[in-house]
Each structure stands twice: as structure tokens, then as C-alpha cells.
Write a protein that holds these residues in place. Structure first.
Motif, short mmCIF file in Angstrom:
data_model
loop_
_atom_site.label_atom_id
_atom_site.label_comp_id
_atom_site.label_asym_id
_atom_site.label_seq_id
_atom_site.Cartn_x
_atom_site.Cartn_y
_atom_site.Cartn_z
N TYR A 66 0.87 -1.17 0.00
CA TYR A 66 0.00 0.00 0.00
C TYR A 66 0.91 1.22 0.00
N LEU A 67 0.88 2.01 -1.07
CA LEU A 67 1.85 3.08 -1.25
C LEU A 67 1.28 4.47 -1.00
N ALA A 68 0.01 4.68 -1.35
CA ALA A 68 -0.64 5.98 -1.16
C ALA A 68 -2.15 5.75 -1.14
N PRO A 69 -2.90 6.61 -0.45
CA PRO A 69 -4.34 6.39 -0.34
C PRO A 69 -5.13 6.87 -1.56
N ALA A 70 -6.18 6.13 -1.86
CA ALA A 70 -7.19 6.59 -2.81
C ALA A 70 -8.34 7.15 -1.99
N LYS A 71 -9.06 8.10 -2.57
CA LYS A 71 -10.12 8.78 -1.83
C LYS A 71 -11.42 8.76 -2.60
N LEU A 72 -12.48 9.08 -1.88
CA LEU A 72 -13.82 9.14 -2.45
C LEU A 72 -13.81 9.91 -3.77
N ASP A 73 -14.43 9.32 -4.78
CA ASP A 73 -14.64 9.88 -6.10
C ASP A 73 -13.41 9.85 -7.01
N ASP A 74 -12.28 9.31 -6.52
CA ASP A 74 -11.12 9.14 -7.39
C ASP A 74 -11.46 8.18 -8.53
N VAL A 75 -10.88 8.43 -9.68
CA VAL A 75 -10.96 7.49 -10.80
C VAL A 75 -9.63 6.73 -10.80
N LEU A 76 -9.73 5.42 -10.70
CA LEU A 76 -8.55 4.57 -10.59
C LEU A 76 -8.42 3.67 -11.81
N VAL A 77 -7.20 3.23 -12.04
CA VAL A 77 -6.90 2.27 -13.09
C VAL A 77 -6.23 1.08 -12.42
N VAL A 78 -6.73 -0.12 -12.73
CA VAL A 78 -6.09 -1.36 -12.30
C VAL A 78 -5.38 -1.94 -13.51
#
Length: 132
Positions: A66-78
Motif C-alpha cells: 500500500y503506497l498511497a491512499p485513494a479517496k472518495l470519487d477518485d478514478v482509478l486504473v487497475v
């Protein structure tokens, strides 16, 4: 190494904890979706694999950072890449990114099992789909 398979998702309220960041276990759900969509993309039908060959995939091991947090409404790519195939197992390298920032990395060992829970080799037809 081949180009990564890309799965996009948005962080919803249900994905977060009280601090408004993605709850750590949800990254495992995100990468599972990435692997599942990759399997579909290469033309594999897991229901048919179970019914016709009597085999299923199971996660044996996950090494996660786990390197950095994602937050509400972020658009992520897997991003999902097959890195190794051996007999009854294969290894997937996965990353979750927000833009150019890598938030999470994982090495996932998948085993091929019979419906009775015993390891078994990949049938040649399924191995060919994985390797294409």
C-alpha cells in the motif's frame, strides 16, 4: 512482458472508511475485478472451464504494498499483467493507479484446482488463451 490489461473504476462511498480513504481490503476487490475482466478479455469463460474441464482458479498468495491512499470519487486504473505460468499455477502482477501515481501493487499467485480442491495442471487450450 506484454502490455497491461486496463480496468477503470471510480471510488464510491461504500469503498471508503471513516477517514474517507479506500479501506485497505477493498484494493483486493479492485484487483480481483481487474483479473476477472482480463480473463473475459482473453476469451476465457470461467463457468465453461468449471463445467467442461472440472477446474477453477483460486488465489493462493497475495503480496501487497500500500503506497498511497485513494479517496472518495477518485478514478482509478487497475493494471494487470500475467508474469509467469508454471504447471498448476500462474502469477499476476497488478497495480492500482490514480493518474500517474501508483497507489497499490500486488503479486498474486493463482492455482488451478479440481472441483475437489486438488491442484491440477492447466489444460493446453486454457494455457494457450493465457499465453496469447
Amino acid at each position: 512482458m506484454s502490455a497491461p490489461f486496463i480496468h477503470r473504476l471510480r471510488v464510491y462511498y461504500e469503498d471508503t472508511d471513516m477517514a474517507g480513504i479506500v479501506y485497505y481490503a477493498n484494493y483486493l476487490r479492485f484487483i480481483e475485478r481487474g483479473r476477472s475482466d482480463w480473463v473475459r478479455e482473453i476469451g476465457m469463460d470461467q463457468n465453461a472451464m468449471r463445467e467442461e474441464h472440472g477446474i477453477v482458479f483460486a488465489v493462493r498468495r497475495v503480496e501487497a504494498d500500500y503506497l498511497a491512499p485513494a479517496k472518495l470519487d477518485d478514478v482509478l486504473v487497475v493494471e494487470t499483467v500475467l508474469s509467469e505460468i508454471k504447471g498448476a499455477r500462474f502469477i499476476m502482477d497488478q497495480r492500482v493507479l490514480r493518474g500517474d501515481t501508483v497507489l497499490f501493487t500486488a503479486k498474486v499467485v493463482i492455482v488451478v484446482m479440481t472441483l475437489q480442491g486438488r491442484p491440477t495442471k492447466l489444460p493446453a487450450t486454457i494455457r494457450a488463451l493465457l499465453e496469447k
